[in-house]
Design a protein around this motif. Structure first.
Motif, PDB file in Angstrom:
ATOM      1  N   ARG A 173      -7.701  44.463  21.050  1.00 33.53           N
ATOM      2  CA  ARG A 173      -6.750  43.379  21.344  1.00 33.53           C
ATOM      3  C   ARG A 173      -6.238  43.550  22.758  1.00 33.53           C
ATOM      4  O   ARG A 173      -6.034  44.668  23.218  1.00 33.53           O
ATOM      5  N   ALA A 174      -6.027  42.403  23.397  1.00 37.53           N
ATOM      6  CA  ALA A 174      -5.569  42.439  24.791  1.00 37.53           C
ATOM      7  C   ALA A 174      -4.458  41.422  24.987  1.00 37.53           C
ATOM      8  O   ALA A 174      -4.305  40.476  24.218  1.00 37.53           O
ATOM      9  N   GLU A 175      -3.710  41.667  26.009  1.00 37.69           N
ATOM     10  CA  GLU A 175      -2.725  40.699  26.466  1.00 37.69           C
ATOM     11  C   GLU A 175      -2.903  40.545  27.971  1.00 37.69           C
ATOM     12  O   GLU A 175      -3.532  41.386  28.612  1.00 37.69           O
ATOM     13  N   TYR A 176      -2.375  39.475  28.491  1.00 42.24           N
ATOM     14  CA  TYR A 176      -2.521  39.162  29.905  1.00 42.24           C
ATOM     15  C   TYR A 176      -1.157  39.219  30.572  1.00 42.24           C
ATOM     16  O   TYR A 176      -0.146  38.855  29.964  1.00 42.24           O
ATOM     17  N   VAL A 177      -1.158  39.689  31.800  1.00 42.67           N
ATOM     18  CA  VAL A 177       0.063  39.743  32.604  1.00 42.67           C
ATOM     19  C   VAL A 177      -0.257  39.197  33.993  1.00 42.67           C
ATOM     20  O   VAL A 177      -1.392  39.273  34.462  1.00 42.67           O
ATOM     21  N   LEU A 178       0.769  38.650  34.625  1.00 46.53           N
ATOM     22  CA  LEU A 178       0.602  38.217  36.003  1.00 46.53           C
ATOM     23  C   LEU A 178       0.541  39.434  36.909  1.00 46.53           C
ATOM     24  O   LEU A 178       1.270  40.404  36.707  1.00 46.53           O
ATOM     25  N   THR A 179      -0.302  39.370  37.900  1.00 50.29           N
ATOM     26  CA  THR A 179      -0.340  40.402  38.934  1.00 50.29           C
ATOM     27  C   THR A 179       0.701  40.034  39.993  1.00 50.29           C
ATOM     28  O   THR A 179       1.373  39.001  39.883  1.00 50.29           O
ATOM     29  N   SER A 180       0.815  40.845  41.022  1.00 52.55           N
ATOM     30  CA  SER A 180       1.743  40.486  42.105  1.00 52.55           C
ATOM     31  C   SER A 180       1.289  39.183  42.761  1.00 52.55           C
ATOM     32  O   SER A 180       2.119  38.359  43.157  1.00 52.55           O
ATOM     33  N   LYS A 181      -0.015  38.967  42.829  1.00 46.08           N
ATOM     34  CA  LYS A 181      -0.549  37.708  43.366  1.00 46.08           C
ATOM     35  C   LYS A 181      -0.125  36.540  42.465  1.00 46.08           C
ATOM     36  O   LYS A 181       0.245  35.472  42.957  1.00 46.08           O
ATOM     37  N   GLY A 182      -0.167  36.739  41.165  1.00 44.75           N
ATOM     38  CA  GLY A 182       0.268  35.702  40.232  1.00 44.75           C
ATOM     39  C   GLY A 182       1.758  35.455  40.302  1.00 44.75           C
ATOM     40  O   GLY A 182       2.211  34.301  40.279  1.00 44.75           O
ATOM     41  N   ASN A 183       2.539  36.518  40.393  1.00 48.22           N
ATOM     42  CA  ASN A 183       3.994  36.368  40.511  1.00 48.22           C
ATOM     43  C   ASN A 183       4.397  35.652  41.795  1.00 48.22           C
ATOM     44  O   ASN A 183       5.428  34.986  41.835  1.00 48.22           O
ATOM     45  N   ALA A 184       3.573  35.779  42.823  1.00 50.48           N
ATOM     46  CA  ALA A 184       3.868  35.101  44.090  1.00 50.48           C
ATOM     47  C   ALA A 184       3.750  33.585  43.971  1.00 50.48           C
ATOM     48  O   ALA A 184       4.166  32.856  44.874  1.00 50.48           O
ATOM     49  N   LEU A 185       3.212  33.103  42.848  1.00 49.27           N
ATOM     50  CA  LEU A 185       3.118  31.656  42.617  1.00 49.27           C
ATOM     51  C   LEU A 185       4.436  31.047  42.145  1.00 49.27           C
ATOM     52  O   LEU A 185       4.536  29.825  42.021  1.00 49.27           O
ATOM     53  N   ALA A 186       5.447  31.856  41.877  1.00 51.89           N
ATOM     54  CA  ALA A 186       6.725  31.344  41.355  1.00 51.89           C
ATOM     55  C   ALA A 186       7.302  30.213  42.205  1.00 51.89           C
ATOM     56  O   ALA A 186       7.682  29.169  41.653  1.00 51.89           O
ATOM     57  N   PRO A 187       7.387  30.340  43.530  1.00 50.97           N
ATOM     58  CA  PRO A 187       7.956  29.229  44.304  1.00 50.97           C
ATOM     59  C   PRO A 187       7.118  27.954  44.210  1.00 50.97           C
ATOM     60  O   PRO A 187       7.660  26.844  44.198  1.00 50.97           O
ATOM     61  N   ILE A 188       5.814  28.101  44.095  1.00 49.76           N
ATOM     62  CA  ILE A 188       4.926  26.938  43.977  1.00 49.76           C
ATOM     63  C   ILE A 188       5.138  26.268  42.622  1.00 49.76           C
ATOM     64  O   ILE A 188       5.237  25.036  42.535  1.00 49.76           O
ATOM     65  N   MET A 189       5.218  27.064  41.565  1.00 53.52           N
ATOM     66  CA  MET A 189       5.433  26.514  40.234  1.00 53.52           C
ATOM     67  C   MET A 189       6.800  25.825  40.158  1.00 53.52           C
ATOM     68  O   MET A 189       6.923  24.752  39.573  1.00 53.52           O
ATOM     69  N   ASN A 190       7.815  26.429  40.769  1.00 54.86           N
ATOM     70  CA  ASN A 190       9.138  25.805  40.798  1.00 54.86           C
ATOM     71  C   ASN A 190       9.113  24.500  41.589  1.00 54.86           C
ATOM     72  O   ASN A 190       9.741  23.515  41.190  1.00 54.86           O
ATOM     73  N   ALA A 191       8.392  24.484  42.698  1.00 55.28           N
ATOM     74  CA  ALA A 191       8.289  23.268  43.508  1.00 55.28           C
ATOM     75  C   ALA A 191       7.562  22.168  42.729  1.00 55.28           C
ATOM     76  O   ALA A 191       7.968  20.997  42.771  1.00 55.28           O
ATOM     77  N   LEU A 192       6.488  22.511  42.012  1.00 57.12           N
ATOM     78  CA  LEU A 192       5.792  21.521  41.194  1.00 57.12           C
ATOM     79  C   LEU A 192       6.689  20.986  40.087  1.00 57.12           C
ATOM     80  O   LEU A 192       6.699  19.787  39.793  1.00 57.12           O
ATOM     81  N   TYR A 193       7.462  21.869  39.479  1.00 57.73           N
ATOM     82  CA  TYR A 193       8.408  21.461  38.439  1.00 57.73           C
ATOM     83  C   TYR A 193       9.433  20.488  39.010  1.00 57.73           C
ATOM     84  O   TYR A 193       9.695  19.429  38.435  1.00 57.73           O
ATOM     85  N   ASP A 194      10.000  20.849  40.153  1.00 55.77           N
ATOM     86  CA  ASP A 194      11.007  19.990  40.789  1.00 55.77           C
ATOM     87  C   ASP A 194      10.412  18.639  41.178  1.00 55.77           C
ATOM     88  O   ASP A 194      11.029  17.598  40.976  1.00 55.77           O
ATOM     89  N   TRP A 195       9.208  18.650  41.724  1.00 50.81           N
ATOM     90  CA  TRP A 195       8.547  17.409  42.126  1.00 50.81           C
ATOM     91  C   TRP A 195       8.272  16.537  40.900  1.00 50.81           C
ATOM     92  O   TRP A 195       8.498  15.338  40.906  1.00 50.81           O
ATOM     93  N   GLY A 196       7.771  17.150  39.819  1.00 52.52           N
ATOM     94  CA  GLY A 196       7.500  16.415  38.591  1.00 52.52           C
ATOM     95  C   GLY A 196       8.766  15.866  37.945  1.00 52.52           C
ATOM     96  O   GLY A 196       8.728  14.829  37.269  1.00 52.52           O
ATOM     97  N   THR A 197       9.891  16.538  38.146  1.00 51.19           N
ATOM     98  CA  THR A 197      11.175  16.044  37.647  1.00 51.19           C
ATOM     99  C   THR A 197      11.658  14.868  38.490  1.00 51.19           C
ATOM    100  O   THR A 197      12.149  13.873  37.967  1.00 51.19           O
ATOM    101  N   GLU A 198      11.496  14.985  39.786  1.00 49.94           N
ATOM    102  CA  GLU A 198      11.935  13.938  40.715  1.00 49.94           C
ATOM    103  C   GLU A 198      11.082  12.674  40.596  1.00 49.94           C
ATOM    104  O   GLU A 198      11.581  11.566  40.724  1.00 49.94           O
ATOM    105  N   TYR A 199       9.793  12.837  40.350  1.00 51.72           N
ATOM    106  CA  TYR A 199       8.856  11.706  40.285  1.00 51.72           C
ATOM    107  C   TYR A 199       8.086  11.745  38.965  1.00 51.72           C
ATOM    108  O   TYR A 199       6.905  12.063  38.930  1.00 51.72           O
ATOM    109  N   PRO A 200       8.763  11.405  37.872  1.00 51.51           N
ATOM    110  CA  PRO A 200       8.136  11.555  36.551  1.00 51.51           C
ATOM    111  C   PRO A 200       7.092  10.493  36.223  1.00 51.51           C
ATOM    112  O   PRO A 200       6.293  10.693  35.319  1.00 51.51           O
ATOM    113  N   ASP A 201       7.075   9.378  36.943  1.00 51.05           N
ATOM    114  CA  ASP A 201       6.141   8.301  36.621  1.00 51.05           C
ATOM    115  C   ASP A 201       4.746   8.655  37.101  1.00 51.05           C
ATOM    116  O   ASP A 201       4.514   8.843  38.286  1.00 51.05           O
ATOM    117  N   THR A 202       3.804   8.742  36.180  1.00 55.10           N
ATOM    118  CA  THR A 202       2.439   9.104  36.532  1.00 55.10           C
ATOM    119  C   THR A 202       1.585   7.898  36.888  1.00 55.10           C
ATOM    120  O   THR A 202       0.408   8.026  37.143  1.00 55.10           O
TER     121      THR A 202
END
Length: 113
Positions: free
Chosen positions: A77-106
């Protein structure tokens, strides 16, 4: 934005790592639910077929965004974890979240227009 060679463009390199919607949604799960995620949990949350999820996880692992860690040998059995490279995506993920909240119409119309 700085001008660079189109062949060696940082945006091109970044989007080749995170090449599709599922990769972003898999990474989202690490930021929403915690540092460690099991295959079954990701499959349940995302509703992906096992093959699709497996392929995306392997690609993210090859790109150094996540790491697979064995936590049981019998049965394996295995589990997955973010690496430091993956954790560095936090600002990008937050920006995408904020953008999707601001412009919800697809449909291409924003709420101001």
């Amino acid at each position: 934005m700085k001008i660079t060679s189109r062949q060696n463009c940082p945006i091109r390199r970044a989007t080749s790592v995170l090449s599709d919607q599922w990769s972003f949604l898999i990474i989202r799960e690490f930021f929403l639910e915690g540092k460690r995620r099991r295959f079954q949990d990701l499959q349940s949350e995302l509703g992906l077929s096992p093959n699709t999820l497996s392929n995306r996880l392997k690609r993210l692992e090859q790109q150094g965004v996540i790491e697979r860690q064995i936590y049981s040998d019998h049965p394996p059995r295995a589990e997955y974890v973010l690496t430091s490279k993956g954790n560095a995506l936090a600002p990008i993920m937050n920006a995408l979240y904020d953008w999707g909240t601001e412009y919800p119409d697809t449909n291409g119309e924003d709420r101001n227009g």
